[in-house]
Enzyme design. Sequence first.
Site, PDB file in Angstrom:
ATOM      1  N   TYR A  58      17.628  68.411  67.991  1.00 46.64           N
ATOM      2  CA  TYR A  58      18.518  67.701  67.070  1.00 46.64           C
ATOM      3  C   TYR A  58      19.354  68.701  66.270  1.00 46.64           C
ATOM      4  CZ  TYR A  58      20.168  64.460  63.494  1.00 46.64           C
ATOM      5  OH  TYR A  58      20.964  63.718  62.657  1.00 46.64           O
TER       6      TYR A  58
ATOM      7  N   LYS B  69      23.527  69.164  66.243  1.00 50.05           N
ATOM      8  CA  LYS B  69      24.365  69.035  65.047  1.00 50.05           C
ATOM      9  C   LYS B  69      25.103  70.337  64.739  1.00 50.05           C
ATOM     10  CE  LYS B  69      23.763  64.719  64.148  1.00 50.05           C
ATOM     11  NZ  LYS B  69      24.893  63.767  64.246  1.00 50.05           N
TER      12      LYS B  69
END
Length: 281
Positions: free
Chosen positions: A148, A152
């Site tokens: 994750y 990002k």
Amino acid sequence: MTHRKVVLITGCSKGGIGYALSQKFAQEGSHVIATTRNISALEGLEEFGCEKEALDINDQNSIDTVVQKVIDRVGHIDVLINNAGAPAVGALMDIDLQVAHQCVNTNVFGTLAMSKAVALHMAKRGSGKIVNVGSVVGYAATPWAGVYSLSKAAVHSMSDTLRLELKPFGIQVVVVAPGSIKSNFGNAGAKTVNIPEDSLYTSVAKFVIARANMSQSAGNTPNEVFATHVVKKILQPVSPKYITYGANSWVFLLFYYLPFFLKDMIFNRKFGLNQLKLKKD
């Protein structure tokens, strides 16, 4: 045709950031098109005057259909909010690669695909704003959320390039980096946690599991408060290049500038790595 700001938002399921952003933009007088894969998850937004569309940002046909429908019906898109995202929680050694691909495909390539589709229309008008929702973990990656975090960080990097490449056409590109915001995203992340029986990290499994809902702990920022702050910044004629807001967001900005040895020492304790027991045969 409409004289109100036309705002297209992805990932607007009830209980999340996109839902709150849709409400707030509508309350501020914008013409909002709220989207998500399952249109029933947008229930209630019609009460705020939002239009609703089913959109899968991992499907190019879906993107093209919805963007063209909005252009045909309303005439243009002033603001694109790339909010749709997918979680991935677990040690990098344990992560299911299907989960990893889904996370990166959605957060990075889905965001790029939406940006490409909408920017072409904005460039013809010589104006527009693309807002990509990143994360504070794009500044400082944490254990147990490596995939994750990298997705990002890629969104931040991609946005920095888009900002330069699209500026000559009058298009602003903005990154929104939320801190700990109250939403349903933690529950979605918890479903992706995978700790196999032969994992190197079974002795600290509680820390891995806790990482999924870390942003939902006490003291987080209500998504309505977050949306109010962000919408105000986006509706300014010239928006900040980065909008970093929410509980703990300043901490991650600090981590970005801290020496690695200090950041690693803090993360080792916070995420239980200092309690890790070596597995022996």
